[in-house]
Design an enzyme around this catalytic site. Structure first.
Site, PDB file in Angstrom:
ATOM      1  N   ASP A   7       2.869   9.982   0.619  1.00 53.98           N
ATOM      2  CA  ASP A   7       3.932  11.243   0.729  1.00 53.98           C
ATOM      3  C   ASP A   7       2.877  12.120   1.266  1.00 53.98           C
ATOM      4  OD1 ASP A   7       5.474   9.221   1.518  1.00 53.98           O
ATOM      5  OD2 ASP A   7       6.360   9.916  -0.415  1.00 53.98           O
ATOM      6  N   GLU A  66      -2.761  -1.490   4.975  1.00 50.56           N
ATOM      7  CA  GLU A  66      -2.187  -1.184   6.572  1.00 50.56           C
ATOM      8  C   GLU A  66      -2.942  -1.302   7.464  1.00 50.56           C
ATOM      9  OE1 GLU A  66       1.384   1.131   4.650  1.00 50.56           O
ATOM     10  OE2 GLU A  66      -0.175   2.859   4.990  1.00 50.56           O
ATOM     11  N   ASN A 102      -3.026   2.989   4.741  1.00 51.20           N
ATOM     12  CA  ASN A 102      -3.903   2.907   3.745  1.00 51.20           C
ATOM     13  C   ASN A 102      -4.795   1.643   3.934  1.00 51.20           C
ATOM     14  OD1 ASN A 102      -2.602   0.356   3.412  1.00 51.20           O
ATOM     15  ND2 ASN A 102      -0.684   1.265   1.674  1.00 51.20           N
TER      16      ASN A 102
END
Length: 337
Positions: free
Chosen positions: A282, A208, A205
């Site tokens: 996910d 990150e 993301n």
């Protein structure tokens, strides 16, 4: 993407085989209502009305894939405890292969308990123990992957920072998978340094991505297409990880796809209502990888991932997207175009 093209891609999905490797968790949701404040402390009293259990972490990536793919395997660490048994049973109910998952008596199966009242998360309780796999465990996982590699189309590393995904594990598997022409995807964790060189795609993301690229964090105050720091992060990570693609998810702003020797491609969000972001990442890594192994272009795969994530965040709990829901999302988008 036109609907007939999407259906053409999805028609290939059932025959694919994908293995997910990473931190396995049991997600528990305690549902209730708040009627009063506790006399013991200034906190709400939640009157429980029900409980739900779902596969979480890497197991939720496998669960998302299972909506489209007939053969999905998951590899991780479970304890020999009640939660580990319950997670195995949940995965078995969905015909997800856990035969190569490691059981360790010294390990406590990771459980995340979310208490929800009036569609709002009141608190989350984590029960976890960080445990890095031993050399023997790594050898067992590598051997299991080698045994099934010929029939495997893709491998996804799902790193929740709980210790199972290590550079040693990734390097051995990614090297062999790449040599065999397999797609290798990774969903990284900012608190856990792993060398992702050699994988096909990494999906961080925005936070990150900035951390991994060594760029100081700042809030996104501009349109993603004008976010120069975001562009610098994506290009830096392509070089750092020596990967074909970096897909940076941007929450309510969509996704940005970075490719070698190509301009960044922005995919605007499709989410129309957001109830719960649990598991959206996910879904994104699962569907992007699925798209690639089903013959989608990287941009098409990102569109599929973006639509799938939009469906998931509109649901409460650790959710998945079905084939029909995905097609309906594309159909609605085409009507509004």
């Amino acid at each position: 993407m036109k609907l007939d093209r999407l259906e053409q891609i999805l028609e290939r999905a059932a025959s694919r085989r994908i293995t997910v490797i990473g931190d396995l968790m049991l997600d528990e949701f305690v549902w209730g209502k708040v009627g009063r404040i506790s006399p013991e402390a200034p906190v709400p009293v939640v009157e429980v009305t029900g409980e739900s259990f779902y596969p979480g972490g890497a197991a939720n990536v496998a669960r998302n894939l299972r909506e489209f793919v007939d053969r999905v395997a998951v590899i991780g660490m479970l304890g020999k405890d009640r939660s580990g048994l319950q997670l195995r049973e949940l995965l078995a109910e969905q015909n997800i292969d856990t035969s190569s998952t490691i059981e360790d008596e010294s390990f406590c199966t990771i459980v995340k308990t979310r208490i929800i009242a009036l569609h709002q998360q009141v608190v989350r309780v984590d029960r976890e123990k960080i445990l890095t796999p031993s050399s023997a465990h790594v050898a067992m996982v590598v051997a299991a992957v080698q045994d099934s590699l010929k029939e495997t189309d893709a491998i996804i590393f799902e790193d929740y920072g709980k210790g199972f995904v290590t550079t040693e594990l990734v390097a051995q598997i990614a090297r062999e998978a790449a040599a065999a022409g397999k797609t290798v995807a990774a969903d990284p964790n900012p608190r856990h340094s792993v060398d992702w060189r050699g994988v096909t795609v990494v999906k961080p993301n925005r936070a990150e991505a900035f951390l991994a690229a060594g760029i100081p964090w700042r809030d996104a105050d501009e349109a993603p297409t004008k976010d120069t720091d975001l562009e610098h992060a994506g290009k830096a990570l392509l070089k750092k990880w020596e990967t074909q693609y970096v897909l940076i998810t941007l929450g309510e702003h969509g996704m940005m796809l970075f490719r070698q020797n190509e301009a960044p491609h922005y995919i605007r969000t499709k989410a129309r209502q957001v109830f719960d972001v649990s598991g959206a990442g996910d879904t994104a890594i699962a569907l992007f990888t699925l798209g690639l192994v089903c013959g989608a272009t990287p941009i098409e795969a990102a569109e599929i991932a973006n639509h799938g994530s939009a469906v998931v965040v509109s649901k409460l709990g650790t959710a998945t997207v079905t084939r029909d829901e995905l097609i309906a999302s594309f159909r609605e988008d085409s009507k509004n175009a």
